[in-house]
Design a protein around this motif. Structure first.
Motif, PDB file in Angstrom:
ATOM      1  N   UNK A   1      47.383  74.642  42.611  1.00  0.00           N
ATOM      2  CA  UNK A   1      48.849  75.600  41.967  1.00  0.00           C
ATOM      3  C   UNK A   1      46.908  75.626  41.155  1.00  0.00           C
ATOM      4  N   UNK A   2      45.860  75.956  40.920  1.00  0.00           N
ATOM      5  CA  UNK A   2      45.104  76.973  40.168  1.00  0.00           C
ATOM      6  C   UNK A   2      44.262  77.929  40.287  1.00  0.00           C
ATOM      7  N   UNK A   3      43.421  78.019  39.550  1.00  0.00           N
ATOM      8  CA  UNK A   3      42.758  79.658  39.850  1.00  0.00           C
ATOM      9  C   UNK A   3      40.909  79.827  40.408  1.00  0.00           C
ATOM     10  N   UNK A   4      40.842  78.483  40.096  1.00  0.00           N
ATOM     11  CA  UNK A   4      39.429  77.938  40.405  1.00  0.00           C
ATOM     12  C   UNK A   4      39.115  77.803  42.146  1.00  0.00           C
ATOM     13  N   UNK A   5      38.392  77.529  42.483  1.00  0.00           N
ATOM     14  CA  UNK A   5      37.943  77.363  43.901  1.00  0.00           C
ATOM     15  C   UNK A   5      38.772  76.061  44.142  1.00  0.00           C
ATOM     16  N   UNK A   6      38.857  75.544  45.170  1.00  0.00           N
ATOM     17  CA  UNK A   6      39.390  74.433  45.258  1.00  0.00           C
ATOM     18  C   UNK A   6      38.169  73.316  45.440  1.00  0.00           C
ATOM     19  N   UNK A   7      36.625  73.538  45.401  1.00  0.00           N
ATOM     20  CA  UNK A   7      35.689  73.342  45.229  1.00  0.00           C
ATOM     21  C   UNK A   7      35.581  72.367  44.222  1.00  0.00           C
ATOM     22  N   UNK A   8      35.990  72.400  42.878  1.00  0.00           N
ATOM     23  CA  UNK A   8      35.942  72.092  41.907  1.00  0.00           C
ATOM     24  C   UNK A   8      36.715  70.872  41.798  1.00  0.00           C
ATOM     25  N   UNK A   9      37.605  70.550  42.617  1.00  0.00           N
ATOM     26  CA  UNK A   9      38.890  69.142  42.734  1.00  0.00           C
ATOM     27  C   UNK A   9      37.956  68.653  43.745  1.00  0.00           C
ATOM     28  N   UNK A  10      37.929  68.605  45.012  1.00  0.00           N
ATOM     29  CA  UNK A  10      37.748  68.450  46.278  1.00  0.00           C
ATOM     30  C   UNK A  10      36.724  68.192  47.251  1.00  0.00           C
ATOM     31  N   UNK A  11      35.841  67.986  47.676  1.00  0.00           N
ATOM     32  CA  UNK A  11      34.822  68.318  49.299  1.00  0.00           C
ATOM     33  C   UNK A  11      35.464  68.425  49.839  1.00  0.00           C
ATOM     34  N   UNK A  12      36.600  68.163  50.354  1.00  0.00           N
ATOM     35  CA  UNK A  12      37.153  68.034  51.560  1.00  0.00           C
ATOM     36  C   UNK A  12      37.878  69.280  51.729  1.00  0.00           C
TER      37      UNK A  12
END
Length: 261
Positions: free
Chosen positions: A79-90
């Motif tokens: 539930x965030x605006x940024x791309x998911x790559x900011x949180x995981x590389x999975x």
């Protein structure tokens, strides 16, 4: 159904018709949740759609699956605006950013969602918090209203938390745990500010046998006593005795067992 049952269901209908608050309608099996859902069309003036977490649940509710209606990709929503790559590389995670850019709604679904005042989610025990937040983002985008949960659309969540829980894998929870303390629907960020109106249908009308109802309630609450065990054991049959039974229904835990039978 008797008068007491109808009064509870009428109260639920009044909450739907006279408020915009999110509502959680719950109760044990046989208390009237499905009856209420099937009669909703004549009880409310609001335009609504019915969705459910799984195909079977959607068929039972005469609705469609959540993923179909909202064109959600398979995977977990952050539930965030940024791309998911900011949180995981999975693989298998998406955010508001990727949902809007890579998985846009088509015209038909946009048209349907723009027209509704009420979103009904059945079998909500299986609904994950992140999926409810994905729905929240979709509704806000469609309605052009980011100031209110679900873009100002009321949500009616129907289900029994004693039934099937949401499914989340360990590697998903490792990432989702940064945002949610558990994956139950009521942990969704969309509900943080609005809260929930809690309505419980507490009398069983589908079953009249009081002894059986008490047994079911004890099983439900994990409070079986010696008398309950004795009652269950009265109905035990050996494999040889089962062969002599006619018109038996066999309940299994897995598809492969059903296929074998």
């Amino acid at each position: 159904m008797n008068q007491e049952s109808n009064e509870k269901l009428e109260l639920a209908a009044k909450f739907v018709n006279s408020t915009a608050a999110p509502i959680f309608l719950t109760g044990k099996a046989g208390t009237g949740k499905t009856t209420f859902l099937r009669e909703l069309a004549v009880k409310t003036h609001k335009n609504y759609v019915v969705v459910a977490p799984t195909g079977i649940a959607a068929l039972q509710a005469k609705g469609v699956t959540i993923h179909s209606q909202f064109l959600l990709p398979l995977g977990s929503f952050l539930p965030v605006k940024e791309p998911e790559g900011n949180y995981t590389d999975q693989y298998g995670f998406y955010t508001q950013h990727t949902l809007g850019r890579r998985h846009p709604l088509n015209k038909i679904r946009k048209s349907v969602l723009r027209s509704i005042d009420l979103l009904v989610v059945d079998e909500v025990s299986m609904l994950r918090a992140d999926i409810l937040d994905a729905i929240d983002y979709r509704m806000k985008s469609v309605k052009g209203n980011f100031n209110q949960p679900f873009g100002g659309v009321q949500v009616l969540l129907i289900g029994d938390l004693y039934q099937l829980p949401p499914i989340v894998k360990d590697h998903e929870m490792a990432i989702l745990g940064r945002f949610y303390s558990s994956m139950h629907f009521f942990e969704a960020k969309a509900l943080n500010q609005s809260g929930l109106v809690y309505l419980e249908l507490d009398k069983i009308f589908r079953q009249r046998d009081e002894v059986f109802i008490n047994l079911l309630n004890h099983l439900r609450d994990n409070q079986l006593d010696a008398e309950d065990v004795r009652l269950l054991n009265k109905h035990f049959r050996t494999q040889e005795e089962i062969k002599e039974e006619k018109d038996c229904i066999t309940i299994t835990t897995h598809n492969y067992k059903a296929d074998q039978i």
